[in-house]
Design a protein around this motif. Structure first.
Motif, short mmCIF file in Angstrom:
data_model
loop_
_atom_site.label_atom_id
_atom_site.label_comp_id
_atom_site.label_asym_id
_atom_site.label_seq_id
_atom_site.Cartn_x
_atom_site.Cartn_y
_atom_site.Cartn_z
N LYS A 170 0.84 -1.11 0.04
CA LYS A 170 -0.05 0.02 -0.03
C LYS A 170 0.90 1.15 0.03
CE LYS A 170 -4.11 -1.80 2.37
NZ LYS A 170 -5.11 -1.84 3.52
N ILE A 171 0.50 2.21 -0.75
CA ILE A 171 1.21 3.50 -0.91
C ILE A 171 1.49 4.29 0.42
CG2 ILE A 171 1.32 5.70 -1.63
CD1 ILE A 171 1.76 3.42 -3.86
N GLY A 172 0.53 3.85 1.42
CA GLY A 172 0.35 4.79 2.73
C GLY A 172 1.53 3.93 3.50
N ALA A 173 1.83 2.83 3.26
CA ALA A 173 2.60 1.75 4.16
C ALA A 173 4.14 2.11 3.66
CB ALA A 173 2.53 0.18 3.73
N THR A 203 8.65 8.43 6.63
CA THR A 203 8.32 9.23 7.60
C THR A 203 8.47 8.88 8.93
OG1 THR A 203 5.84 8.91 7.45
CG2 THR A 203 6.76 10.64 6.15
N VAL A 204 7.59 7.82 9.39
CA VAL A 204 7.36 7.44 10.93
C VAL A 204 8.36 6.79 11.33
CG1 VAL A 204 5.92 6.33 12.43
CG2 VAL A 204 4.90 7.47 10.63
N ASP A 205 8.97 5.67 10.45
CA ASP A 205 10.15 4.89 10.74
C ASP A 205 11.35 5.67 10.71
OD1 ASP A 205 8.56 2.77 11.06
OD2 ASP A 205 8.79 1.90 9.25
N LEU A 219 0.63 0.52 12.52
CA LEU A 219 0.64 1.88 12.05
C LEU A 219 0.99 1.79 10.76
CD1 LEU A 219 0.35 4.79 13.34
CD2 LEU A 219 2.96 4.92 13.49
N GLN A 220 1.61 1.00 9.95
CA GLN A 220 1.80 1.11 8.63
C GLN A 220 0.64 0.68 8.06
OE1 GLN A 220 5.12 -1.21 6.49
NE2 GLN A 220 3.57 -2.31 5.99
N ASP A 221 0.05 -0.29 8.49
CA ASP A 221 -1.48 -0.77 8.09
C ASP A 221 -2.53 0.49 8.37
OD1 ASP A 221 -0.44 -3.25 7.46
OD2 ASP A 221 -1.20 -4.17 9.49
#
Length: 581
Positions: free
Chosen positions: A114-117, A123-125, A194-196
């Motif tokens: 998924k693009i968001g993942a 970003t988050v990681d 959070l990735q999901d």
């Protein structure tokens, strides 16, 4: 720890900055150690009964202390600035390399992710990994130096009290060892969940009009709540473990000073310890447990950072399936002959989409690809651009296997007008320059005129400098399609791919786009994927594809006249009112 070693490669170019930050940080932490010893001197030498030290010495002592803290202010600034500079530069390099790596990934990677993942990894990681730079690399050295010096001072002041104060340290080690592994596992699970969530949100917001049109807001909200609840449960479990660690270390931090006061008062009663020394010892003890507490908390930060690093390098360890060969050569601008020779292709985990498919397209000719959904039409053009590589056979341009040339030079020979034109946030001119970044304003306007886009562009509030919004939301479908054609004009490539360019347009927009396409296709090799008869009736050849095989080919009129033609039957179903009237 393999991820940590790989992360340290990004640290290496900035080791001098980090070394300076650590050096200034150690000085910053050591300067306050003078204060408790000054307190001891004041109590024992200036305030004790019978003390007769001159006032001048007191003033010199305190003035020296003020000067020392002026140095403290300077080194505090230098430590903070240098540590921040190194940390942000390291993360800048890491994020840029990850971005470039993801850009090179084959389409199959994005089919699975998924693009968001993917965005969450960048970003988050990476933000979690950044904590390692500021906390672990710099603060650890400072805290360890501070602890070592304080322990030395404690033993110099009173060895017995020093042993008492250090008796709780082994408990810190035991607690840290017991909880670290569990916290790290929870941290990895949190990042995955959070990735999901990020991927789900990206997908939903991209399709918000469809969700609202089918009134599926509540269903999607329930799905999001389930993901959010799972994430909350994992977060609370992690918070519980971290709270246990902090609570236990907090107890030990309080227990040490209590034991020192207990034994210290007994030593003062016995005359083996002065009041000033006890006060200094107690002050040093407070300074000792502060860095130890930070080191314990640092362990939690390090655990989260390592989990983030693992996830970042998982992406780095995923390699594009489509790669250039070591001896790949640049493909110069040629005639534009295209050939598919015995091509077989299958997506991962699926049966063949194309099987022993052959098709030759002479330079300058227009070929229309027709067939039901899933027949393999879009796959053909993706293989031509090398978004995927063939499983068997080969694709050639001017007789050269596309796998023998660089990806950049190959794709520079091809202009694509997709079914849904992709526009980016920015101005009209910026979107057009995607076709040729160094295009002049005059060339942009000429391309817009050729695509019949200049008339509507001039009516926009700021003309070519008008912002189009995310994905071009401020423009109509026909306007976006004309911008895509203008972009293809700017590309000026010998090969053009049109993917159902008029499938969702009104009659007026379709007529304008047909005229623009006729101009675009002059003297170029063209592959058109289309269902509308009006788009393909002027093609030099119509190729009918079904189930990954070439079924028949010929001119539009010839295929319609043949009673046994699959194209005739297919066209009858799609365009009955137009074809057989």
């Amino acid at each position: 720890m393999r991820s940590l070693r790989r992360f340290l490669r990004y640290v290496r170019p900035y080791r001098k900055l980090i070394g300076l930050a650590v050096g200034f940080g150690v000085v910053r932490y050591l300067i306050p150690l003078v204060l408790p010893w000054t307190l001891k001197v004041l109590v024992d030498d200036f305030l004790a009964p019978g003390a007769a030290r001159p006032h001048r010495e007191l003033h010199l002592l305190m003035a020296g202390l003020c000067g020392l803290y002026a140095v403290y202010a300077v080194v505090s600034y230098l430590r903070s600035y240098l540590a921040g500079l190194a940390g942000h530069r390291i993360i800048f390099d890491l994020r840029e390399q990850l971005y470039l790596h993801v850009q090179r990934m084959s389409l199959s990677f994005f089919d699975r992710q998924k693009i968001g993942a993917v965005v969450a990894r960048m970003t988050v990681d990476i933000a979690s990994a950044q904590n390692f730079v500021g906390s672990a690399l710099v603060n650890t050295a400072m805290d360890l130096s501070c602890v070592a010096v304080i322990i030395g001072l404690l033993f110099a002041a009173h060895p017995k009290l020093a042993l008492v104060s250090l008796s709780v340290i082994p408990c810190y080690v035991v607690i840290s060892y017991a909880l670290t592994k569990r916290i790290r596992l929870k941290s990895r699970e949190m990042h995955r969940q959070l990735q999901d969530i990020s991927g789900d949100l990206h997908e939903q917001f991209a399709a918000i009009s469809t969700i609202q049109a089918f009134t599926q807001e509540e269903a999607e909200a329930r799905g999001f709540r389930e993901l959010n609840e799972r994430y909350l449960g994992t977060v609370l479990s992690s918070v519980k473990l971290q709270s246990i660690a902090l609570g236990a270390t907090g107890f030990l931090t309080a227990l040490g000073p209590i034991l020192v006061l207990w034994v210290g008062v007994v030593e003062v009663w016995a005359g083996r310890l002065s009041v000033g020394t006890l006060m200094a010892f107690y002050a040093y003890l407070g300074m000792l447990y502060q860095p130890i507490q930070r080191l314990t908390e640092l362990n939690l930060i390090l655990t989260n950072s390592l989990a983030a690093m693992d996830r970042i390098f998982e992406v780095f360890d995923t390699y594009p399936e489509v790669q250039e060969r070591p001896n790949a050569k640049a493909l110069g601008r040629g005639r534009g002959d295209v050939a598919f020779e015995g091509v077989t292709f299958r997506y991962a985990g699926r049966g063949p989409v194309l099987e022993d498919f052959s098709l030759a397209i002479p330079a300058g000719s227009t070929v229309a690809l027709v067939g039901p959904s899933g027949a393999g039409k879009s796959t053909l053009v993706k293989l031509l651009v090398r978004f995927y590589d063939v499983s068997g056979g080969r694709v050639t341009i001017d007789g050269i296997d596309t796998r023998e040339v660089t990806l950049k030079s190959l794709r520079q020979q091809i202009a694509i007008v997709p079914q849904e034109p992709i526009l980016f946030s920015g101005t009209v001119a910026e979107n057009l320059r995607y076709g040729r970044p160094n295009a002049t304003d005059a060339e942009i306007r000429q391309a817009a005129r050729a695509a019949f886009a200049d008339s509507f562009i001039e009516r926009l509030p700021e003309g070519y400098e008008t912002e189009v919004g995310e994905r071009g939301v401020k423009l109509s479908g026909g306007q976006k399609q004309r911008l895509a054609i203008a972009r293809a004009f700017l590309r000026d490539a010998p090969i053009v791919i049109l993917d159902e360019p008029t499938s969702a347009l009104d009659a007026e927009s379709e007529e304008l786009i047909k005229r623009a396409l006729q101009e675009l296709l002059k003297h170029r090799t063209a592959l058109i994927i289309a269902h509308r008869l009006s788009t393909i009736e002027h093609a030099d050849r119509v190729v009918v594809i079904d189930d990954g095989r070439l079924i028949e080919q010929g001119r539009h009129e010839e295929l319609l006249k043949s009673p046994a033609s699959l194209y005739r039957r297919y066209a009858s179903r799609q365009f009955a009112s137009n074809l057989l009237a």
